[in-house]
Design a protein around this motif. Sequence first.
Motif, PDB file in Angstrom:
ATOM      1  N   GLU A   1       0.861  -1.178   0.000  1.00  0.00           N
ATOM      2  CA  GLU A   1       0.000   0.000   0.000  1.00  0.00           C
ATOM      3  C   GLU A   1       0.896   1.226   0.000  1.00  0.00           C
ATOM      4  OE1 GLU A   1      -3.828   1.369   2.629  1.00  0.00           O
ATOM      5  OE2 GLU A   1      -1.984   0.990   3.740  1.00  0.00           O
ATOM      6  N   ASP A   2       0.446   2.292  -0.637  1.00  0.00           N
ATOM      7  CA  ASP A   2       1.211   3.542  -0.649  1.00  0.00           C
ATOM      8  C   ASP A   2       1.495   3.989   0.780  1.00  0.00           C
ATOM      9  OD1 ASP A   2       1.990   5.904  -2.621  1.00  0.00           O
ATOM     10  OD2 ASP A   2       1.116   6.808  -0.818  1.00  0.00           O
ATOM     11  N   PHE A   3       2.776   4.164   1.110  1.00  0.00           N
ATOM     12  CA  PHE A   3       3.184   4.451   2.481  1.00  0.00           C
ATOM     13  C   PHE A   3       4.504   5.223   2.437  1.00  0.00           C
ATOM     14  CE2 PHE A   3       4.195   2.193   6.819  1.00  0.00           C
ATOM     15  CZ  PHE A   3       4.113   3.421   7.463  1.00  0.00           C
ATOM     16  N   PRO A   4       4.430   6.551   2.238  1.00  0.00           N
ATOM     17  CA  PRO A   4       5.662   7.333   2.111  1.00  0.00           C
ATOM     18  C   PRO A   4       6.422   7.414   3.435  1.00  0.00           C
ATOM     19  CG  PRO A   4       3.743   8.781   2.236  1.00  0.00           C
ATOM     20  CD  PRO A   4       3.216   7.375   2.143  1.00  0.00           C
ATOM     21  N   PRO A   5       7.755   7.411   3.362  1.00  0.00           N
ATOM     22  CA  PRO A   5       8.596   7.264   2.172  1.00  0.00           C
ATOM     23  C   PRO A   5       9.041   5.817   1.918  1.00  0.00           C
ATOM     24  CG  PRO A   5       9.951   7.917   4.015  1.00  0.00           C
ATOM     25  CD  PRO A   5       8.547   7.788   4.553  1.00  0.00           C
ATOM     26  N   LEU A   6       8.359   4.855   2.559  1.00  0.00           N
ATOM     27  CA  LEU A   6       8.761   3.452   2.427  1.00  0.00           C
ATOM     28  C   LEU A   6       8.479   2.929   1.030  1.00  0.00           C
ATOM     29  CD1 LEU A   6       8.084   4.030   5.532  1.00  0.00           C
ATOM     30  CD2 LEU A   6       7.843   1.551   5.728  1.00  0.00           C
ATOM     31  N   GLN A   7       7.223   3.103   0.601  1.00  0.00           N
ATOM     32  CA  GLN A   7       6.827   2.605  -0.713  1.00  0.00           C
ATOM     33  C   GLN A   7       5.799   3.562  -1.309  1.00  0.00           C
ATOM     34  OE1 GLN A   7       6.636  -0.073   1.879  1.00  0.00           O
ATOM     35  NE2 GLN A   7       4.476  -0.023   2.418  1.00  0.00           N
TER      36      GLN A   7
END
Length: 288
Positions: free
Chosen positions: A52-58
């Motif tokens: 899932e979109d999870f800044p700044p991880l992914q």
Amino acid sequence: MFGRIVGIPLPSGKYHNLISPAIKAITAVLTLCLPVHIQAASAPANLELITEDFPPLQIQLNNQPKGYVVEFIQALVKEAAQQQPMVIKEVHFVPWRRAIKMSQDGPNKLFFSISRNQQRESKYHWIGPVSPYEVVVYKHKDGPTLVPTKLDQLKPYRVAVQAGGSLDTYFTEQDFTPVRVSYTRQTIKMLRANHIDYAPQVNSFLYRIEEFGYNPDDFIPVMKVDDLSKQLWLAASPETPLEVVHALQAAYIKLSEINLLDDLISIYTPNSPVMLEYRLQKRLKNQF
């Protein structure tokens, strides 16, 4: 074993035309049956990355997967492929509950970044931790005046969590009756509108506040949840072959020895070029 028998001439003329289809059929069967183990051993495992979109991880930037966890996993698969053939076939960015379901359906699914807890322990093969993780309870500046020192002090209040996630599990186990939401944006709006009082949030929360056009200074951290502030992991779906799992685990150890993950984390700061572009694109998107 199945080569041409020396000394016996192959038929020619009309007999050749009759026998040739039979020879071709036998050859086709042998081709399918005999090399199957060799082909299976050399064919790379097609990995699907689920997150899932999870800044700044992914994150997704210009339709490409980015983030320090994404880059680490790309390097991990490349390293593991030297021991066991494998390639990244697809990267899926989907809502969290759908991601959980997809991650347990079929082999060769890599799921990240996920909390490792007792409920999930037997549901995955665990490759290694890929990110620090901090859970902090926030309130709006116009919300309750209480600044708790213990979690139990929040029980009389309306506390929101993302449905189906680790925060939902934890707060339910702590005898809360949380308000369940599907998206962080709902939490931000509900805090601002005084529809909820407190909300435990994770590393990406300040990015989300800015993304949706609010002022991060209006949202006040009041308490860190130590029980949940642990590392996030990369996990493989339960049907993933053990040889793939072991190759990934061995590659993880190698990359850990050269501190690759720490180096990538240091690159993905809020004001790094890639994150500045991400923040700008998110703000522009939500203006329309």
